[in-house]
Design a protein around this motif. Structure first.
Motif, PDB file in Angstrom:
ATOM      1  N   SER A 157       0.847  -1.192   0.000  1.00 18.36           N
ATOM      2  CA  SER A 157       0.000   0.000   0.000  1.00 18.36           C
ATOM      3  C   SER A 157       0.885   1.245   0.000  1.00 18.36           C
ATOM      4  O   SER A 157       1.748   1.394   0.875  1.00 18.36           O
ATOM      5  CB  SER A 157      -0.917   0.015   1.231  1.00 18.36           C
ATOM      6  N   PRO A 159       1.314   5.430   0.127  1.00 20.07           N
ATOM      7  CA  PRO A 159       0.606   6.645   0.551  1.00 20.07           C
ATOM      8  C   PRO A 159       0.365   7.590  -0.620  1.00 20.07           C
ATOM      9  O   PRO A 159       1.182   7.684  -1.537  1.00 20.07           O
ATOM     10  CB  PRO A 159       1.545   7.264   1.586  1.00 20.07           C
ATOM     11  N   GLN A 160      -0.747   8.286  -0.563  1.00 19.59           N
ATOM     12  CA  GLN A 160      -1.154   9.162  -1.661  1.00 19.59           C
ATOM     13  C   GLN A 160      -0.115  10.227  -1.979  1.00 19.59           C
ATOM     14  O   GLN A 160       0.145  10.529  -3.153  1.00 19.59           O
ATOM     15  CB  GLN A 160      -2.492   9.816  -1.290  1.00 19.59           C
ATOM     16  N   SER A 198      -8.141   4.875   3.569  1.00 23.98           N
ATOM     17  CA  SER A 198      -6.729   4.878   3.972  1.00 23.98           C
ATOM     18  C   SER A 198      -5.874   5.861   3.186  1.00 23.98           C
ATOM     19  O   SER A 198      -4.735   6.127   3.560  1.00 23.98           O
ATOM     20  CB  SER A 198      -6.149   3.473   3.793  1.00 23.98           C
ATOM     21  N   ARG A 199      -6.423   6.420   2.098  1.00 25.29           N
ATOM     22  CA  ARG A 199      -5.658   7.324   1.211  1.00 25.29           C
ATOM     23  C   ARG A 199      -4.398   6.647   0.701  1.00 25.29           C
ATOM     24  O   ARG A 199      -3.321   7.241   0.640  1.00 25.29           O
ATOM     25  CB  ARG A 199      -5.290   8.627   1.942  1.00 25.29           C
ATOM     26  N   THR A 200      -4.532   5.379   0.330  1.00 25.24           N
ATOM     27  CA  THR A 200      -3.398   4.631  -0.224  1.00 25.24           C
ATOM     28  C   THR A 200      -3.807   3.969  -1.530  1.00 25.24           C
ATOM     29  O   THR A 200      -4.988   3.698  -1.765  1.00 25.24           O
ATOM     30  CB  THR A 200      -2.910   3.537   0.745  1.00 25.24           C
TER      31      THR A 200
END
Length: 302
Positions: A157, A159-160, A198-200
């Motif tokens: 995953s 991060p954004q 989760s912004r992932t």
């Protein structure tokens, strides 16, 4: 040791999964009569995995076939009567519709009866067996999970805020911390969507085929290459850790060794460790510190 160019990486935790994996579920209700395989066993595509009691499905199939025969006979009578102008076109259409419906029902129940024999949809390894002999299976209940060991990938995953940088990078290595193994990734695939909670975003890192000891569920660490810098590094094998002390054996021009405490940074993409303090460029260290320590003790004893 010399300053040299090393890859700067962005590490994220990851998990191994099989590229091809299949969970076989029950499609009919029935008791599990026989189980032929267990976890860890290799199977061929089409190989028998287990048998379910299909008597209920077989009964439904027999009933559907009887209804089909009756509907077929009724349709033939209706055709003859329609030819002789004794019944209307609507009555013939109704008989034809009943015959087609009976055909569909018989095909469905026939397929259902065959589902008592459970076979492998792919060639691979049995990851998990979800039922035991004697248990009752219901439609949708998982029976066996299989995976193809030849193709593995790592799921991570991202991060954004790092997505744009990581998409440009396109290179990564995978570390297996428990074994110290590092593997070059063949292909990096970052999915285009971002999870709203989760912004992932999910990344898939495809590994070379037939890797020994790499199985689904294994913990890994993905290192995405984001640049290069000159750093002083030392192989992990050269480092001694005694309590809170981290040290290496430094060799002089004559090969004599002395223990020196060092301060290390993060692990580089490749397994070597960054040296922050304690060593200078050009110095040599022992790659077999345990043996060097034993040799020093032997010399001191004499």
């Amino acid at each position: 040791m010399q300053l040299h160019d090393v890859d700067l990486s962005f590490p994220v935790e990851a998990t191994v999964e099989a590229v091809r994996q299949a969970t076989v579920a029950a499609q009919i209700p029935g008791r599990v009569l026989e189980v032929r395989v267990d976890a860890g066993q290799r199977v061929k595509q089409g190989e028998l995995l287990m048998r379910l009691d299909a008597r209920e499905a077989a009964g439904s199939d027999a009933s559907a076939r009887a209804t089909l025969a009756q509907a077929g006979a009724a349709y033939e009578r209706s055709r003859n009567l329609h030819t002789q102008k004794f019944i209307s076109q609507a009555a013939l259409d109704q008989a034809a519709a009943a015959f087609k419906a009976a055909q569909g029902a018989a095909a469905a129940t026939g397929a259902g009866a065959s589902h008592g024999v459970v076979t492998a949809p792919i060639a691979g390894v049995v990851a998990q067996r979800h039922v035991e002999p004697g248990e009752m299976a219901t439609p949708g209940l998982p029976l066996i999970t299989l995976f193809d060991p030849k193709g593995m990938r790592v799921i991570a995953s991202l991060p954004q805020y790092k997505l744009a940088e990581l998409r440009k990078a396109g290179r990564a290595r995978v570390e297996f911390p428990e074994t110290g193994k590092w593997i070059d990734v063949q292909r990096v695939e970052i999915l285009p969507t971002v999870d709203a909670r989760s912004r992932t975003a999910t990344a898939r890192l495809y590994l070379p085929e037939n890797l020994e000891g790499v199985v689904p569920g294994l913990y890994a660490r993905a290192h995405f290459t984001i640049g290069q810098a000159k750093k002083l590094t030392v192989p992990a094998a050269a480092v001694l850790r005694r309590g809170e002390v981290t040290a290496v054996y430094v060799l002089d021009d004559k090969g004599a060794a002395s223990l020196r405490q060092v301060r290390l940074g993060e692990s580089m993409a490749g397994g070597e460790l960054e040296v922050l303090a304690g060593l200078n460029s050009g110095e040599r260290v022992s790659l077999v510190p345990l043996k060097t320590g034993i040799d020093l003790k032997t010399l001191a004893a004499h």
